[in-house]
Motif scaffolding. Sequence first.
Motif, short mmCIF file in Angstrom:
data_model
loop_
_atom_site.label_atom_id
_atom_site.label_comp_id
_atom_site.label_asym_id
_atom_site.label_seq_id
_atom_site.Cartn_x
_atom_site.Cartn_y
_atom_site.Cartn_z
N ASN A 17 37.73 -37.21 13.26
CA ASN A 17 38.47 -36.19 12.50
C ASN A 17 39.00 -36.73 11.19
O ASN A 17 40.08 -36.36 10.72
CB ASN A 17 39.63 -35.66 13.35
N THR B 223 33.99 -34.34 6.63
CA THR B 223 34.90 -35.08 7.51
C THR B 223 34.18 -35.49 8.78
O THR B 223 33.47 -34.68 9.40
CB THR B 223 36.12 -34.20 7.86
N CYS B 224 34.34 -36.74 9.15
CA CYS B 224 33.67 -37.25 10.36
C CYS B 224 34.13 -36.46 11.58
O CYS B 224 35.33 -36.38 11.86
CB CYS B 224 34.01 -38.73 10.55
N PRO B 225 33.20 -35.85 12.31
CA PRO B 225 33.59 -35.03 13.46
C PRO B 225 34.07 -35.86 14.66
O PRO B 225 34.75 -35.34 15.54
CB PRO B 225 32.29 -34.27 13.80
N GLU B 226 33.73 -37.15 14.68
CA GLU B 226 34.10 -38.00 15.82
C GLU B 226 35.56 -38.44 15.74
O GLU B 226 36.26 -38.47 16.75
CB GLU B 226 33.18 -39.22 15.90
N HIS C 144 30.91 -43.91 14.30
CA HIS C 144 30.10 -42.87 13.68
C HIS C 144 30.15 -42.95 12.15
O HIS C 144 29.14 -42.73 11.47
CB HIS C 144 30.58 -41.49 14.14
N LYS D 140 27.86 -28.47 4.67
CA LYS D 140 28.94 -27.52 4.92
C LYS D 140 28.68 -26.23 4.17
O LYS D 140 28.01 -26.21 3.12
CB LYS D 140 30.29 -28.11 4.50
#
Length: 387
Positions: free
Chosen positions: A160, A155-158, A214, A225
Motif C-alpha cells: 500500500n 502505488t504498490c498493491p502489496e 514486490h 491506472k
Amino acid sequence: MAKRDFYEVLGVSKTASDDEIKKAYKKMAIKYHPDRNPGNKEAEEKFKEAAEAYDVLRDPQKRQKYDQFGPDAFGPGAGGFGGGSSMNMDDIFSMFGDIFGGGFGGGFGSGFGGGGGRRRKPVYKGQDLRMKIELDLNEIVNGTTKKFNLRTDITCPECNGTGSEDGQESTCNTCDGQGVVYKTRQTMLGIMQTQTVCETCHGEGRVIKNKCKHCGGEGIVRGEKQVEIELPAGLVEGYVYNFQGKGGAGRRGGVNGDLQIHVHEKPHPELIRDGVDLVYNLLLTIPQAVVGTSLEVPTHDGKAKITIPSGTQPGTVLRLKNKGIPDINSYGHQRGDEIINISVYVPENLNKEEKHAIETLAESDNMKPNNSVKEKIFSHFRAYFKK
C-alpha cells in the motif's frame, strides 16, 4: 496588500522558459528555506511568496491566465496558491517535493524551525506525464470528459505504498534520524565541518526493517491506472491543460505527479475556426442569388435553416449569433458566432441555348448595376481585405 509581480518575485523575465522558472525558484527556496533562516519571519514570508509565484508560473494554464489578467485571475475561492488561500509549510513541501531531487521535507538537516531537531520525512512527488488528445469541434464547443488508461507508476498493491512488508520503520542508526551526517577535517584555517546526505537512509532519517519484495521498498511499481479528466469548452489547438495529481504515484506514499494534456483540434470538414467564431463559405448559384432561396448550412451541432434574400451580392456576410465557440478566457464563457461568407458561382462553360438566354437577359435594365449597387458590392470586399 497588493501582491508583487510573480516574475519579479522569481527574478525572471515574462518570456522565461519552464526550466528557467524552475531554476529560479530552486535558488530562491534554498536562499530563504526555514532551516537556513531559523526564526526569521521575513525569510519565511519570502519562502512562501516564491512558492506561490512558482505554483502559478510553472502551470501553463495558470500562467496564461496570470499573463492576461494578473493577480485578478485568481480571486477568492479559486483554490490553491493565487486563489486567496494561504498555504502552510507542509503544503509547500508536499507540492514541490521534487525540486531538490525528490526529497524536500525538513530541508538542510533540521526540522522546520527546529534548528537541530529531527529531520522532516521527505515527501516525494511522482512522475509528471504528458499526452496529446485530439478533440473534434463538438467536443471543443461543449467541453468533454475523457477516460483512458495510463501506463505509469502506481502505488504498490502489496504494501500500500509504504515500501515495508510489515509497515515497520526505525530510526536510522547512521545519522540518528537527522538524514545527514557530519564530517570534520583539519585545514590550514582550522577544523572544518561538512554535511552530506546519509547514504544509509538516503536523507530520510528512517529505514525500513523488512522491505516489500514486490516493490523493493520503493512503494511504487510499474502498472496501469484509469484516469478521468474534464476538459472545459473553448480549448484551442496547442493549448496545454494541467491536471494536478493525475500523474504517476510518488515513492513511499508521496504525492502524485501531474498530467499535462496537449490539445490537438481535429479539422471540421466544412467549418473553419477563426478564434471563437466559426466560418462557413457558402457558394450560391446565380439563380439562388438573384431570386433568393431557403437552404440549410452546417453548424457545430447539426444544421440551421437560413433565408437568402433576392439580390444577394457576392461578399455578403450573414451571422448566426451564439453559434460559435465559448471564449475560455471570458467571464461566463461568452460564445462567438457562426459567420457565413457568401460567394456566387459563375458558370465556366455554357451551351448555345444557355449563352443565348444570358445574352437576352443582359439587355434588361435590371441586369445592369447602378452606382449604388457597385458601392455596396465593393464595400464588402474592402471590409474583407481590412481584416
